[in-house]
Design an enzyme around this catalytic site. Structure first.
Site, PDB file in Angstrom:
ATOM      1  N   HIS A 115      -6.073 -10.511  62.913  1.00 16.00           N
ATOM      2  CA  HIS A 115      -6.547 -10.328  61.542  1.00 16.00           C
ATOM      3  C   HIS A 115      -7.683  -9.308  61.550  1.00 16.00           C
ATOM      4  CE1 HIS A 115      -7.924 -10.924  57.585  1.00 16.00           C
ATOM      5  NE2 HIS A 115      -8.950 -11.715  57.874  1.00 16.00           N
ATOM      6  N   CYS A 149      -6.425 -15.539  54.404  1.00 14.54           N
ATOM      7  CA  CYS A 149      -6.128 -14.461  55.365  1.00 14.54           C
ATOM      8  C   CYS A 149      -5.056 -14.856  56.378  1.00 14.54           C
ATOM      9  CB  CYS A 149      -7.396 -14.032  56.092  1.00 14.54           C
ATOM     10  SG  CYS A 149      -8.711 -13.559  54.984  1.00 14.54           S
ATOM     11  N   ASN A 191     -10.952  -5.668  55.347  1.00 11.45           N
ATOM     12  CA  ASN A 191     -10.218  -6.940  55.400  1.00 11.45           C
ATOM     13  C   ASN A 191      -9.340  -7.052  54.150  1.00 11.45           C
ATOM     14  OD1 ASN A 191      -9.431  -9.611  55.317  1.00 11.45           O
ATOM     15  ND2 ASN A 191     -11.443 -10.437  55.828  1.00 11.45           N
TER      16      ASN A 191
HETATM   17  O1  UT7 Z   1     -11.067 -12.936  56.350  1.00 13.32           O
HETATM   18  C1  UT7 Z   1     -11.628 -14.188  56.560  1.00 13.32           C
HETATM   19  C2  UT7 Z   1     -12.456 -14.120  57.691  1.00 13.32           C
HETATM   20  N1  UT7 Z   1     -13.712 -13.432  57.382  1.00 13.32           N
HETATM   21  C3  UT7 Z   1     -14.404 -13.022  58.391  1.00 13.32           C
HETATM   22  O2  UT7 Z   1     -13.937 -13.138  59.497  1.00 13.32           O
HETATM   23  C4  UT7 Z   1     -15.808 -12.508  58.190  1.00 13.32           C
HETATM   24  C5  UT7 Z   1     -16.702 -13.178  59.203  1.00 13.32           C
HETATM   25  N2  UT7 Z   1     -18.089 -12.776  59.185  1.00 13.32           N
HETATM   26  C6  UT7 Z   1     -18.514 -11.537  59.522  1.00 13.32           C
HETATM   27  O3  UT7 Z   1     -17.706 -10.654  59.767  1.00 13.32           O
HETATM   28  C7  UT7 Z   1     -20.002 -11.301  59.654  1.00 13.32           C
HETATM   29  O4  UT7 Z   1     -20.683 -12.538  59.635  1.00 13.32           O
HETATM   30  C8  UT7 Z   1     -20.595 -10.368  58.569  1.00 13.32           C
HETATM   31  C9  UT7 Z   1     -20.105  -8.962  58.791  1.00 13.32           C
HETATM   32  C10 UT7 Z   1     -20.160 -10.854  57.190  1.00 13.32           C
HETATM   33  C11 UT7 Z   1     -22.114 -10.362  58.633  1.00 13.32           C
HETATM   34  O5  UT7 Z   1     -22.545  -9.996  59.910  1.00 13.32           O
HETATM   35  P1  UT7 Z   1     -23.703 -10.825  60.645  1.00 13.32           P
HETATM   36  O6  UT7 Z   1     -23.989 -10.159  61.915  1.00 13.32           O
HETATM   37  O7  UT7 Z   1     -23.224 -12.252  60.697  1.00 13.32           O
HETATM   38  O8  UT7 Z   1     -24.905 -10.612  59.674  1.00 13.32           O
HETATM   39  P2  UT7 Z   1     -25.743 -11.668  58.810  1.00 13.32           P
HETATM   40  O9  UT7 Z   1     -24.900 -12.272  57.739  1.00 13.32           O
HETATM   41  O10 UT7 Z   1     -26.447 -12.595  59.715  1.00 13.32           O
HETATM   42  O11 UT7 Z   1     -26.797 -10.715  58.148  1.00 13.32           O
HETATM   43  C12 UT7 Z   1     -27.767 -10.045  58.908  1.00 13.32           C
HETATM   44  C13 UT7 Z   1     -28.662  -9.278  57.969  1.00 13.32           C
HETATM   45  C14 UT7 Z   1     -29.214 -10.104  56.818  1.00 13.32           C
HETATM   46  O12 UT7 Z   1     -30.544  -9.685  56.605  1.00 13.32           O
HETATM   47  P3  UT7 Z   1     -31.758 -10.646  57.044  1.00 13.32           P
HETATM   48  O13 UT7 Z   1     -31.542 -11.913  56.280  1.00 13.32           O
HETATM   49  O14 UT7 Z   1     -31.569 -10.809  58.529  1.00 13.32           O
HETATM   50  O15 UT7 Z   1     -32.947  -9.856  56.639  1.00 13.32           O
HETATM   51  C15 UT7 Z   1     -28.375  -9.654  55.633  1.00 13.32           C
HETATM   52  O16 UT7 Z   1     -29.062  -9.757  54.413  1.00 13.32           O
HETATM   53  O17 UT7 Z   1     -27.939  -8.190  57.378  1.00 13.32           O
HETATM   54  C16 UT7 Z   1     -28.135  -8.217  55.971  1.00 13.32           C
HETATM   55  N3  UT7 Z   1     -26.934  -7.694  55.324  1.00 13.32           N
HETATM   56  C17 UT7 Z   1     -26.769  -6.383  55.054  1.00 13.32           C
HETATM   57  N4  UT7 Z   1     -27.522  -5.306  55.265  1.00 13.32           N
HETATM   58  C18 UT7 Z   1     -27.043  -4.115  54.887  1.00 13.32           C
HETATM   59  C19 UT7 Z   1     -25.855  -8.377  54.920  1.00 13.32           C
HETATM   60  N5  UT7 Z   1     -24.946  -7.523  54.381  1.00 13.32           N
HETATM   61  C20 UT7 Z   1     -25.503  -6.294  54.450  1.00 13.32           C
HETATM   62  C21 UT7 Z   1     -25.051  -5.018  54.066  1.00 13.32           C
HETATM   63  N6  UT7 Z   1     -25.853  -3.966  54.317  1.00 13.32           N
HETATM   64  N7  UT7 Z   1     -23.849  -4.816  53.485  1.00 13.32           N
END
Ligand code: UT7
Length: 332
Positions: free
Chosen positions: A259, A119, A289
């Protein structure tokens, strides 16, 4: 000569972008995986993303963005000395996608190669092009960030498939004596955290086999939370660094182009930099993204929207797999 003076003489004379026609909305994704519009919107800010058609590739999207940039620069492809394509989704492992773009554009005297900084690719390409121009090696350089990420997304993994989209952005860099152009750039990397965002299969470590396909290792894998934390820290530090190098404060910056990965990451960085909301350009709600294309597409849209005028200072910041990151201050 001061560091700042050495960076002068490279102007961005054309910008162009292209996104595919097909829109994939959050409600479309609800039919594919266990997700919902509310989760995607509140956790990321993304509402929809663009998906390339079957017969559209990184190279074809790159060419479309490039033709717009070349038209704006009033430059013929035959005047190009170098083409750099930043991508993690090349048309094929080799030859370079840049060579396919070179052929399609008819850029008969251009050298061409791909650059892989995920990215952060567009900022890396900008610095490579800038260095070739400022050193006097080349006069006219085309840099491109282009991705068909839909080809490496695991459409069964809700953690990643809701985040990404396809597209391309391009810029023409030209030698212009006295031009301010790129004022300062900082690039960085940290291979210690290579595994938190990667596509493990398909290289020489784990070539494609029946097992590797069954194990789904030819898809993008991400530890979202780890990437999130590293992104905020690295992008904030790089942005502060380039402002200091160029002797500018946040109030001197007309437009910040971060980004476009996650609205919460963008807001956290804006807050740490002391930026006002209207200084920060955001279009991730429309495209998600798009990796190397992200800041290039955003820069093109910010210019088209009239947010940036001649003489304005622009801060571009990116972060991605590698890990890699970069920031640059431009005078438009
Ligand atoms: O381009 C390179 C750079 N990339 C980035 O900058 C991405 C960086 N990361 C992020 O943007 C975030 O970490 C995410 C958007 C990917 C995830 O957000 P988060 O607040 O960190 O959520 P998490 O991964 O801690 O997930 C929270 C919960 C989980 O459920 P449990 O384990 O708490 O029950 C996931 O399973 O949300 C769940 N989850 C979803 N639920 C519904 C993960 N993806 C989804 C989804 N829909 N699509």
């Amino acid at each position: 000569m001061s560091k700042l003076n050495q960076l002068q003489g490279c102007a961005i004379t054309g910008i162009g972008s292209y996104v595919p026609e097909r829109v994939l909305s959050n409600s479309d994704l609800e039919k594919l995986v266990d997700t919902n519009d509310e989760w995607i919107t509140t956790r990321t800010g993304i509402k929809e993303r663009r998906m390339a058609a079957e017969n559209e590739f990184t190279s074809t999207m790159a060419v479309k963005a490039s033709l717009k940039a070349l038209t704006q620069a009033e430059l013929s492809p035959t005047d190009l000395d170098l083409i750099v394509v930043a991508t993690i989704t090349p048309d094929m492992p080799f030859p370079a996608t840049a060579c396919l773009v070179q052929q399609e554009l008819g850029a008969s005297k251009a050298a061409a190669f791909d650059l892989e900084a995920a990215c952060s690719g567009f900022i890396y390409a900008l610095e490579v092009g800038r260095a070739f121009i400022s050193s006097g090696v080349y006069q006219n350089v085309l840099i491109i960030g282009a991705e068909k990420l839909s080809s490496i997304i695991d459409w069964e993994d809700r953690n990643t498939c809701v985040l990404f989209g396809d597209g391309a952005g391009a810029a023409v860099l030209q030698r212009r004596d006295g031009a301010r152009g790129v004022l300062a750039t900082r690039l960085g990397s940290d291979g210690n955290k290579a595994e938190i965002l990667a596509m493990p299969g398909g290289g020489c470590r784990q070539p494609a086999t029946v097992d590797s396909v069954n194990d789904r290792i030819h898809f993008l894998k991400m530890e979202g939370k780890e990437v999130y934390k590293n992104a905020v820290t690295a992008m904030t530090a790089a942005a502060k660094d380039v402002m200091e190098q160029s002797g500018l404060s946040i109030d001197d910056i007309k437009c910040i182009i971060p980004h476009q990965a996650n609205q919460r990451i963008i807001s956290a960085i804006g807050e740490r930099l002391g930026a006002k909301e209207d200084q920060v350009f955001v279009n991730l709600q429309k495209y998600g993204n798009t990796s190397a294309a992200s800041v290039a597409v955003a820069l093109d849209e910010a210019l088209e929207s009239g947010k940036i005028e001649r003489g304005d200072r622009i801060l571009i910041i990116a972060f991605g797999a590698g890990l890699t990151w970069g920031a640059t201050v431009l005078e438009w």
